[in-house]
Design an enzyme around this catalytic site. Structure first.
Site, PDB file in Angstrom:
ATOM      1  NE  ARG A   1      -8.234 -22.255  27.885  1.00 33.94           N
ATOM      2  CZ  ARG A   1      -9.065 -21.584  28.936  1.00 33.94           C
ATOM      3  NH1 ARG A   1      -8.830 -22.384  30.233  1.00 33.94           N
ATOM      4  NH2 ARG A   1      -9.633 -20.298  28.974  1.00 33.94           N
TER       5      ARG A   1
ATOM      6  NE  ARG B   1     -13.794 -21.778  31.120  1.00 35.91           N
ATOM      7  CZ  ARG B   1     -13.219 -20.751  30.244  1.00 35.91           C
ATOM      8  NH1 ARG B   1     -13.825 -19.605  30.052  1.00 35.91           N
ATOM      9  NH2 ARG B   1     -12.339 -21.026  29.201  1.00 35.91           N
TER      10      ARG B   1
ATOM     11  NE  ARG C   1     -12.075 -18.022  33.840  1.00 34.97           N
ATOM     12  CZ  ARG C   1     -11.753 -18.078  32.588  1.00 34.97           C
ATOM     13  NH1 ARG C   1     -12.027 -16.760  31.740  1.00 34.97           N
ATOM     14  NH2 ARG C   1     -11.331 -19.158  31.921  1.00 34.97           N
TER      15      ARG C   1
ATOM     16  CE  LYS D   1     -11.696 -14.419  24.465  1.00 32.05           C
ATOM     17  NZ  LYS D   1     -10.494 -14.939  25.184  1.00 32.05           N
TER      18      LYS D   1
ATOM     19  NE  ARG E   1     -11.079 -20.046  20.924  1.00 33.74           N
ATOM     20  CZ  ARG E   1     -11.655 -19.581  21.817  1.00 33.74           C
ATOM     21  NH1 ARG E   1     -12.644 -18.890  21.884  1.00 33.74           N
ATOM     22  NH2 ARG E   1     -11.315 -19.557  23.009  1.00 33.74           N
TER      23      ARG E   1
HETATM   24  P1  AP5 Z   1     -11.971 -13.194  31.305  1.00 32.05           P
HETATM   25  O1  AP5 Z   1     -12.712 -12.146  31.199  1.00 32.05           O
HETATM   26  O2  AP5 Z   1     -12.745 -14.464  32.221  1.00 32.05           O
HETATM   27  O3  AP5 Z   1     -11.055 -13.691  30.215  1.00 32.05           O
HETATM   28  P2  AP5 Z   1     -11.688 -14.403  28.822  1.00 32.05           P
HETATM   29  O4  AP5 Z   1     -10.867 -13.500  27.903  1.00 32.05           O
HETATM   30  O5  AP5 Z   1     -13.016 -14.380  28.739  1.00 32.05           O
HETATM   31  O6  AP5 Z   1     -10.893 -15.840  28.858  1.00 32.05           O
HETATM   32  P3  AP5 Z   1     -11.335 -17.277  28.736  1.00 32.05           P
HETATM   33  O7  AP5 Z   1     -10.653 -18.222  29.452  1.00 32.05           O
HETATM   34  O8  AP5 Z   1     -12.997 -17.194  28.738  1.00 32.05           O
HETATM   35  O9  AP5 Z   1     -11.049 -17.329  26.968  1.00 32.05           O
HETATM   36  P4  AP5 Z   1     -10.975 -18.450  26.134  1.00 32.05           P
HETATM   37  O10 AP5 Z   1     -11.028 -17.749  24.964  1.00 32.05           O
HETATM   38  O11 AP5 Z   1      -9.769 -19.429  26.438  1.00 32.05           O
HETATM   39  O12 AP5 Z   1     -12.229 -19.482  26.528  1.00 32.05           O
HETATM   40  P5  AP5 Z   1     -13.779 -19.649  25.833  1.00 32.05           P
HETATM   41  O13 AP5 Z   1     -14.885 -19.769  26.824  1.00 32.05           O
HETATM   42  O14 AP5 Z   1     -13.974 -18.714  24.685  1.00 32.05           O
HETATM   43  O15 AP5 Z   1     -10.776 -13.023  32.412  1.00 32.05           O
HETATM   44  C1  AP5 Z   1     -10.092 -13.881  33.053  1.00 32.05           C
HETATM   45  C2  AP5 Z   1      -9.841 -13.742  34.590  1.00 32.05           C
HETATM   46  O16 AP5 Z   1      -8.845 -12.674  34.655  1.00 32.05           O
HETATM   47  C3  AP5 Z   1     -10.947 -13.169  35.375  1.00 32.05           C
HETATM   48  O17 AP5 Z   1     -10.865 -13.925  36.556  1.00 32.05           O
HETATM   49  C4  AP5 Z   1     -10.894 -11.873  35.423  1.00 32.05           C
HETATM   50  O18 AP5 Z   1     -11.561 -11.346  36.665  1.00 32.05           O
HETATM   51  C5  AP5 Z   1      -9.505 -11.539  35.143  1.00 32.05           C
HETATM   52  N1  AP5 Z   1      -9.318 -10.285  34.745  1.00 32.05           N
HETATM   53  C6  AP5 Z   1      -9.919  -9.846  33.417  1.00 32.05           C
HETATM   54  N2  AP5 Z   1      -9.164  -8.667  33.040  1.00 32.05           N
HETATM   55  C7  AP5 Z   1      -8.518  -8.212  34.043  1.00 32.05           C
HETATM   56  C8  AP5 Z   1      -7.377  -7.035  33.979  1.00 32.05           C
HETATM   57  N3  AP5 Z   1      -7.451  -6.290  33.110  1.00 32.05           N
HETATM   58  N4  AP5 Z   1      -6.500  -7.412  34.951  1.00 32.05           N
HETATM   59  C9  AP5 Z   1      -6.422  -8.351  36.072  1.00 32.05           C
HETATM   60  N5  AP5 Z   1      -7.304  -9.385  35.853  1.00 32.05           N
HETATM   61  C10 AP5 Z   1      -8.217  -9.478  34.739  1.00 32.05           C
HETATM   62  O19 AP5 Z   1     -13.380 -21.046  25.255  1.00 32.05           O
HETATM   63  C11 AP5 Z   1     -13.187 -22.320  25.698  1.00 32.05           C
HETATM   64  C12 AP5 Z   1     -13.109 -23.240  24.721  1.00 32.05           C
HETATM   65  O20 AP5 Z   1     -14.339 -23.371  23.989  1.00 32.05           O
HETATM   66  C13 AP5 Z   1     -11.943 -23.351  23.848  1.00 32.05           C
HETATM   67  O21 AP5 Z   1     -10.703 -23.638  24.443  1.00 32.05           O
HETATM   68  C14 AP5 Z   1     -12.399 -24.116  22.695  1.00 32.05           C
HETATM   69  O22 AP5 Z   1     -12.117 -25.430  23.028  1.00 32.05           O
HETATM   70  C15 AP5 Z   1     -13.879 -23.836  22.766  1.00 32.05           C
HETATM   71  N6  AP5 Z   1     -14.294 -22.869  21.659  1.00 32.05           N
HETATM   72  C16 AP5 Z   1     -15.020 -21.655  22.197  1.00 32.05           C
HETATM   73  N7  AP5 Z   1     -15.018 -20.918  21.055  1.00 32.05           N
HETATM   74  C17 AP5 Z   1     -14.589 -21.656  19.880  1.00 32.05           C
HETATM   75  C18 AP5 Z   1     -14.491 -21.393  18.681  1.00 32.05           C
HETATM   76  N8  AP5 Z   1     -15.155 -20.181  18.011  1.00 32.05           N
HETATM   77  N9  AP5 Z   1     -13.981 -22.185  17.788  1.00 32.05           N
HETATM   78  C19 AP5 Z   1     -13.427 -23.560  18.245  1.00 32.05           C
HETATM   79  N10 AP5 Z   1     -13.342 -23.537  19.706  1.00 32.05           N
HETATM   80  C20 AP5 Z   1     -14.018 -22.765  20.461  1.00 32.05           C
HETATM   81 MG    MG Z   2     -14.623 -15.774  28.361  1.00 26.92          MG
END
Ligand code: AP5
Ligand code: MG
Length: 214
Positions: free
Chosen positions: A172, A161, A127, A13, A88
């Protein structure tokens, strides 16, 4: 154009949102990034969110809904926004509809990045980002051109992170399947849902997204 990028942790994402920002002038609204900034700044929200995030659980809906509602009122969302990590839960999805209607905004697409669970741990554990400009990298899939030097700003400092470890990833993923995946039918029914093969290479995923957005 206003879109949601939906998918499990590590689906890509953030990676794809950053590309859309650069290429289309849309703005990435990552609730995860906002929460991490709040934790780093030690705000009241950050203090509440820190331990929840480290456990891989979801921060309460009311806090997240308030955060996004305020963020959508800022001027930089006018050229289009990419919601990354929000909504979410069903409650967040319903609240988003209400707030968009009130603000006179329209949601164009919900892009679901479909990735096998087995691929996600490796993506997340490998990552890291530039500590100065935030550009994202991966130990295996997205290395800087010169080892240890950021392609974008030349910095040699990088960070990982706190929630990017194998145990937290399991929680997660559980939160995603239990609380987030149930919103997929909601958007399907609304005729907004498009699926994208998130297992393809990063450039191919970008091409698929661009083909949908036109
Ligand atoms: P990356 O693009 O970083 O993945 P992402 O989908 O952004 O994954 P996240 O880990 O950021 O998602 P998340 O939903 O767990 O975390 P968030 O910060 O939202 O890609 C990952 C890696 O893979 C990178 O190294 C990239 O290079 C590689 N990659 C990407 N695409 C690829 C491909 N096609 N092929 C190979 N490699 C690839 O949330 C964190 C925390 O915040 C949550 O756990 C929760 O506690 C809280 N939170 C956030 N939003 C909310 C909400 N709305 N409600 C409640 N809690 C929330
Ligand atoms: Mg992300």
């Amino acid at each position: 154009m206003n879109i949601i990028l939906l998918g499990p942790p590590g689906a890509g994402k953030g990676t794809q949102a950053k590309r859309l920002e650069t290429e289309r002038g849309m703005i990435q609204l990552s609730t995860g990034d906002m929460l991490r900034a709040a934790v780093a700044a030690g705000t009241a929200l950050g203090q509440k969110a820190k331990s929840i995030m480290e456990a891989g659980q979801l921060v309460p809906d009311d806090l997240m809904i308030g955060l996004i509602s305020e963020r959508l009122d800022q001027d930089d969302t006018k050229n289009g926004f990419i919601l990354d990590g929000f909504p979410r839960t069903t409650a967040q999805a319903e609240a988003l509809d209400v707030m968009l209607e009130k603000k006179g905004l329209k949601l164009d697409y919900v892009l679901q990045l479909v990735v096998d669970d087995a691929a996600l741990t490796g993506r997340i554990v490998g990552r890291y980002t530039c500590a100065k400009c935030g550009k994202g990298y991966h130990d295996e899939f997205e290395k800087p051109a010169i080892d240890g030097v950021c392609d974008a700003c030349g910095s040699t400092e990088f960070k990982r992170r706190a929630d990017d470890n194998a145990e937290t990833v399991m929680s997660r993923l559980e939160a995603y399947h239990g609380q987030t995946a149930p919103i997929i039918p909601y958007y399907k029914q609304a005729g907004k849902l498009k699926t994208v093969d998130g297992m393809a290479e990063i450039d191919e995923v970008t091409r698929e997204i661009k083909a949908i957005l036109g």
